[in-house]
Scaffold this active site. Structure first.
Site, PDB file in Angstrom:
ATOM      1  N   TYR A  78       1.032  -1.413   0.079  1.00 36.06           N
ATOM      2  CA  TYR A  78       0.050  -0.103   0.035  1.00 36.06           C
ATOM      3  C   TYR A  78       0.645   1.244   0.088  1.00 36.06           C
ATOM      4  CZ  TYR A  78      -0.078  -0.727   5.020  1.00 36.06           C
ATOM      5  OH  TYR A  78       0.428  -1.056   6.438  1.00 36.06           O
ATOM      6  N   LYS A 109       5.084   3.855   5.117  1.00 34.24           N
ATOM      7  CA  LYS A 109       5.766   3.080   4.387  1.00 34.24           C
ATOM      8  C   LYS A 109       6.210   3.397   2.985  1.00 34.24           C
ATOM      9  CE  LYS A 109       5.151  -0.858   7.166  1.00 34.24           C
ATOM     10  NZ  LYS A 109       6.372  -1.464   7.699  1.00 34.24           N
TER      11      LYS A 109
END
Ligand code: HXC
Length: 260
Positions: A148, A163
């Site tokens: 994601y 991330k």
């Protein structure tokens, strides 16, 4: 499978190494000859994990560390050098996450996850990189990310943002530090069968089936599969792999086509 002495003479620091994927990677690195330094906030998990490693004949120690605190990260690496003499490998596996609608996520909630996933990973990578540059021996750094980071992650905006930052850091430092003999890569596991994921993501049969329907291979990944991939990326067999993000998810993140 990598040969048994692949990491002989190497020292690995593994954040989030007390449980789940971090522990699985630590066990495999240890089995392949590395000496292990585990780091996380939870002393109970750390001492149990270190015991497990030692029972398997692996030299292992641990340092209780909140990676959100730069001074604690500094101390982690000082301790690692003092106890083991060197640091050759870093695995950034520590993370924090929870599922929440973006319009219900508080600023504190956002900050808590970004502080751990992005800032904490950066602090550890920086400290390890400086040590690897100073030693002149280089090293290998691996961060655990999630797909994601590039697809977007509804209900995990905090983690998706963080991330994505870790992926950008990986690619940036891979270029900047290559001439020091340091490789920087990332590994992006899909749903993997760990205690934490089971509790957080598929506590009910219904939730489990819903996730499995998204995975073309029709099953969850195993800790062993993720650990094997991590060890490959950290090993000399991947010496020309740098700045890469290896996805290990049974094809989950790919589009399903117009009839899927
Ligand atoms: C909504 C939440 C929340 C939740 C925390 N907050 N948990 N909001 N839903 N479930 C909010 C709090 O209300 C608070 O905001 C702010 O976040 C900080 O909360 P603290 O309790 O002070 O938490 P803190 O320990 O500082 O940090 C939270 C954390 C931490 C980063 C999530 O618990 C952590 O590091 N956990 C590690 C374990 C973990 O997350 N494992 C999952 C790994 S991933 P306010 O505004 O109230 O002050 C995994 C895969 C599953 O297993 C992934 C799921 C998507």
């Amino acid at each position: 499978m990598l040969p048994e002495a692949t990491f002989s003479g190497k020292v690995a620091v593994i954040t989030g190494g007390g449980t789940g994927l971090g522990l699985g990677i630590a066990q495999e690195l240890g089995r392949l000859g590395a000496r292990i330094v585990l780091a996380s906030r939870n002393e109970e998990h750390l001492s149990a994990a270190a015991e497990r490693l030692r029972a398997g004949g692996v030299e292992a120690t641990w340092v209780q560390t909140d990676i959100r605190q730069p001074t604690e990260v500094e101390r982690l690496f000082l301790e690692a050098i003092e106890r083991m003499g060197q640091v050759d490998l870093l695995v950034n596996s520590a993370a924090g996450n929870f599922i929440v609608d973006a319009d219900r996520l508080s600023v504190n909630g956002f900050n808590a996850v970004v502080a751990s996933v992005l800032h904490g990973t950066y602090y550890c990578t920086r400290a390890a990189g400086l040590e690897m540059i100073k030693s002149g021996r280089g090293g290998s750094i691996l961060s655990i990310v999630a797909s994601y980071a590039w697809t977007g992650g509804p209900k995990t905006v905090h983690s998706a943002v963080a991330k994505a930052g870790v992926v950008a850091m990986t690619r940036t430092l891979a270029v900047e530090w290559a001439h020091h003999g340091i490789r920087v890569n990332a590994l992006s596991p899909g749903p993997t069968d760990t205690e934490g994921a089971r509790q957080a993501l598929w506590a009910t049969q219904e939730a489990q089936e819903k996730i499995l329907r998204r995975i073309p291979e029709g099953r969850f990944g195993t800790v062993e599969e993720v650990s094997n991939a991590a060890c490959y990326l950290l090993s000399p067999y991947a010496d020309f792999v740098n700045g890469e993000v290896l996805v290990i998810d049974g094809g989950e993140w790919l589009g399903k086509g117009i009839v899927g």
